[in-house]
Design a protein around this motif. Structure first.
Motif, PDB file in Angstrom:
ATOM      1  N   ALA A 169      29.159  62.870  66.190  1.00 32.74           N
ATOM      2  CA  ALA A 169      30.240  62.545  67.117  1.00 32.74           C
ATOM      3  C   ALA A 169      29.945  61.261  67.894  1.00 32.74           C
ATOM      4  CB  ALA A 169      30.443  63.687  68.107  1.00 32.74           C
ATOM      5  N   THR A 174      34.744  65.619  72.109  1.00 35.48           N
ATOM      6  CA  THR A 174      35.012  66.417  70.916  1.00 35.48           C
ATOM      7  C   THR A 174      33.864  67.349  70.532  1.00 35.48           C
ATOM      8  OG1 THR A 174      34.368  64.486  69.605  1.00 35.48           O
ATOM      9  CG2 THR A 174      36.741  64.889  69.896  1.00 35.48           C
ATOM     10  N   HIS A 205      35.135  62.757  62.694  1.00 36.56           N
ATOM     11  CA  HIS A 205      33.734  63.169  62.548  1.00 36.56           C
ATOM     12  C   HIS A 205      33.687  64.676  62.363  1.00 36.56           C
ATOM     13  CE1 HIS A 205      33.002  65.248  66.422  1.00 36.56           C
ATOM     14  NE2 HIS A 205      33.894  64.405  66.916  1.00 36.56           N
ATOM     15  N   ASN A 225      37.639  65.637  65.783  1.00 32.27           N
ATOM     16  CA  ASN A 225      36.592  66.453  65.185  1.00 32.27           C
ATOM     17  C   ASN A 225      37.226  67.244  64.045  1.00 32.27           C
ATOM     18  OD1 ASN A 225      34.657  68.340  64.504  1.00 32.27           O
ATOM     19  ND2 ASN A 225      34.238  68.993  66.593  1.00 32.27           N
TER      20      ASN A 225
END
Length: 243
Positions: A169, A174, A205, A225
């Motif tokens: 990340a 997130t 990510h 995310n």
């Protein structure tokens, strides 16, 4: 290598991470990939493609990807490095049509894709500094190296629209939902600092399985995310992002 293809309007990118394919699985994602091919123009895989980085696990995934029929871009995750067969994993999946970013940008229909695995180090004013023991300095240097490789990739792109694909990340927002004690191992703000020096439309990510779906960098770049366990607006294990 950058591939130059004329822009044809907006495209939809399906992004998913942490699919953790096992060596004994039988077509674990064939149906999902077929669904994605019907809904999206590009598939982005945000790392942890396999459970332990074994070549057989990559072969199982490759079998499901061969018939997808849309471009696939990817970065590896920490699980993919576990057994030390990274080059073989990449070779197997490249033969199935996957284009690994890993510091090498790709252009598809006028959209640039840049990506790296990333690394840990923590976020904002709690980032780990390169001070003290050599082991700490090595840890921080790895985080810096990944950020520099991402910067190099972004500098190679001249597209008006760009997506960044990571495993770790770039922001704390997130990963919220994970224990705060492990934040330093989930990502690093050094990635976000790099991203904010460029005109990036979206970042995806994985890695934080219990984190939060959406956030923004300090400059306002949307970050998603896309670990498959995260609840998304699409209602599916993958996010659908229009660029």
């Amino acid at each position: 290598m950058v591939e130059h293809i004329r822009a044809e309007g907006t495209i939809k990118v399906a992004a998913i991470g942490d699919i953790h394919v096992g060596e004994t699985s039988t077509h674990p994602y064939r149906e999902l990939f077929q669904e994605i091919a019907d809904r999206a123009d590009v598939l982005a895989l945000a790392g942890d493609l396999t459970n332990h980085g074994k070549p057989r696990e990559a072969e199982v995934l490759a079998e499901d990807l061969r018939a997808i029929g849309i471009p696939v871009v990817a970065v590896l995750g920490n699980h993919d490095h576990e057994c030390g067969h990274v080059e073989e994993l990449q070779r197997i999946l490249e033969q199935a049509g996957v284009r690994f970013l890993d510091g090498n940008p790709v252009e598809i229909r006028g959209v640039g894709f840049a990506g790296v695995k990333g690394f840990g180090g923590g976020f904002e004013n709690r980032m780990l500094d390169a001070f003290g023991e050599p082991a700490i300095k090595q840890f921080v240097q790895e985080s810096l190296n990944e950020a520099m490789r991402l910067e190099s990739a972004l500098r190679q792109l001249e597209t008006e629209r760009t997506m960044v694909v990571l495993h770790y990340a770039p922001i704390a927002e997130t990963v919220r939902g994970e224990p705060t004690e492990i934040y330093p191992f989930l990502g690093s703000s050094r990635l976000a600092e790099t991203i904010d020096r460029f005109h990036v439309q979206a970042v995806v990510h994985g890695h934080a399985h219990h984190g939060s779906y959406a956030g923004k960098t300090l400059r306002g770049t949307p970050v998603y995310n896309v670990a498959q366990t995260i609840e998304k607006e699409s209602g599916r294990p993958y996010a659908l992002i229009e660029l």
